[in-house]
Scaffold this motif. Sequence first.
Motif, mmCIF file in Angstrom:
data_model
loop_
_atom_site.group_PDB
_atom_site.id
_atom_site.type_symbol
_atom_site.label_atom_id
_atom_site.label_comp_id
_atom_site.label_asym_id
_atom_site.label_seq_id
_atom_site.Cartn_x
_atom_site.Cartn_y
_atom_site.Cartn_z
ATOM 1 N N ASP A 17 0.820 -1.203 0.000
ATOM 2 C CA ASP A 17 0.000 0.000 0.000
ATOM 3 C C ASP A 17 0.859 1.261 0.000
ATOM 4 N N ARG A 18 0.265 2.329 -0.484
ATOM 5 C CA ARG A 18 0.851 3.670 -0.370
ATOM 6 C C ARG A 18 0.306 4.287 0.905
ATOM 7 N N VAL A 19 1.203 4.791 1.728
ATOM 8 C CA VAL A 19 0.820 5.317 3.039
ATOM 9 C C VAL A 19 1.286 6.761 3.159
ATOM 10 N N THR A 20 0.402 7.609 3.684
ATOM 11 C CA THR A 20 0.751 9.019 3.878
ATOM 12 C C THR A 20 0.463 9.429 5.313
ATOM 13 N N ILE A 21 1.438 10.051 5.927
ATOM 14 C CA ILE A 21 1.328 10.588 7.282
ATOM 15 C C ILE A 21 1.504 12.098 7.204
ATOM 16 N N THR A 22 0.661 12.804 7.937
ATOM 17 C CA THR A 22 0.689 14.265 7.915
ATOM 18 C C THR A 22 1.198 14.823 9.233
ATOM 19 N N CYS A 23 1.939 15.903 9.132
ATOM 20 C CA CYS A 23 2.456 16.600 10.319
ATOM 21 C C CYS A 23 2.193 18.088 10.131
ATOM 22 N N ARG A 24 1.591 18.704 11.127
ATOM 23 C CA ARG A 24 1.264 20.126 11.045
ATOM 24 C C ARG A 24 1.915 20.873 12.202
ATOM 25 N N ALA A 25 2.565 21.985 11.884
ATOM 26 C CA ALA A 25 3.194 22.831 12.892
ATOM 27 C C ALA A 25 2.266 23.969 13.286
ATOM 28 N N SER A 26 2.378 24.414 14.524
ATOM 29 C CA SER A 26 1.505 25.479 15.031
ATOM 30 C C SER A 26 1.893 26.857 14.492
ATOM 31 N N GLN A 27 3.076 26.946 13.879
ATOM 32 C CA GLN A 27 3.497 28.162 13.190
ATOM 33 C C GLN A 27 4.465 27.754 12.088
ATOM 34 N N SER A 28 4.749 28.666 11.198
ATOM 35 C CA SER A 28 5.627 28.316 10.090
ATOM 36 C C SER A 28 7.028 27.934 10.571
ATOM 37 N N ILE A 29 7.518 26.830 10.045
ATOM 38 C CA ILE A 29 8.866 26.364 10.386
ATOM 39 C C ILE A 29 9.737 26.235 9.139
ATOM 40 N N GLY A 30 9.316 26.894 8.065
ATOM 41 C CA GLY A 30 10.078 26.777 6.828
ATOM 42 C C GLY A 30 10.120 25.326 6.386
ATOM 43 N N LYS A 31 11.328 24.828 6.172
ATOM 44 C CA LYS A 31 11.483 23.414 5.813
ATOM 45 C C LYS A 31 12.204 22.639 6.912
ATOM 46 N N TYR A 32 12.232 23.201 8.131
ATOM 47 C CA TYR A 32 13.006 22.594 9.206
ATOM 48 C C TYR A 32 12.208 21.485 9.891
#
Lengths: 107, 121
Positions: A17-32
């Motif tokens: 299967d193809r699996v996708t996990i999402t992560c969301r930051a509470s403020q912008s973190i650029g690409k860090y």
Amino acid sequence: DIQMTQSPSSLSAFVGDRVTITCRASQSIGKYLNWYQQKPGKAPKFLIYIASILQSGVPSRFNGSGSGTDFTLTISSLQPEDFATYFCQQGYSSPVTFGQGTKVEIK
Amino acid sequence: EVQLVESGGGLVQPGRSLRLSCSASGFIFGDYAMHWVRQAPGKGLEWVAGINWKSDTIGYADSVKGRFTISRDNAKNSLYLQMNSLRAEDTALYYCAKARTTGITAGDDHWGHGTLVTVSS
């Protein structure tokens, strides 16, 4: 402090299967944004840094993307050894913070 | 081969102190930031503290600020965590981790096996 929220908390999938996990930051973190894989009783393993750069030795089926506040980890074809818990981590500012983890289980 | 070996964990009463050590080998220790990360039983990962290569930039999680002190000795290839005023919620497996770069917010590309700290009366 920057809060990191992962979704889902757990998922069940078949090998292949193809699996996708999402992560969301509470403020912008650029690409860090970093991703880790942890198996039961083992130390975390470094997978991806700067949102999309694969650590040496990590299979190409792992892909990271995103910037700002929204990020994803995709496993293109799930393998038996990929069943584990995955954590995102922001490296934009101290204190460094982790997401709560996403457990990937066998269906 | 990079190796990180933690020591110093154990059972300690609330309010007491403990000092963790991490012995590093296989890389130029003084060229990288180092971190302590902990994991309570059955829980997720929590960054505890980080120190840059020359010890002039240090950061702590809010949960340990004022109680824990991170330090390093580049001549001895060693990282330390002095933990004072320990609480039950400090019970966890404590990992020593090597940062990818010199900065304390960089990701960790190598980890030790951890040392268990149990705070209980």
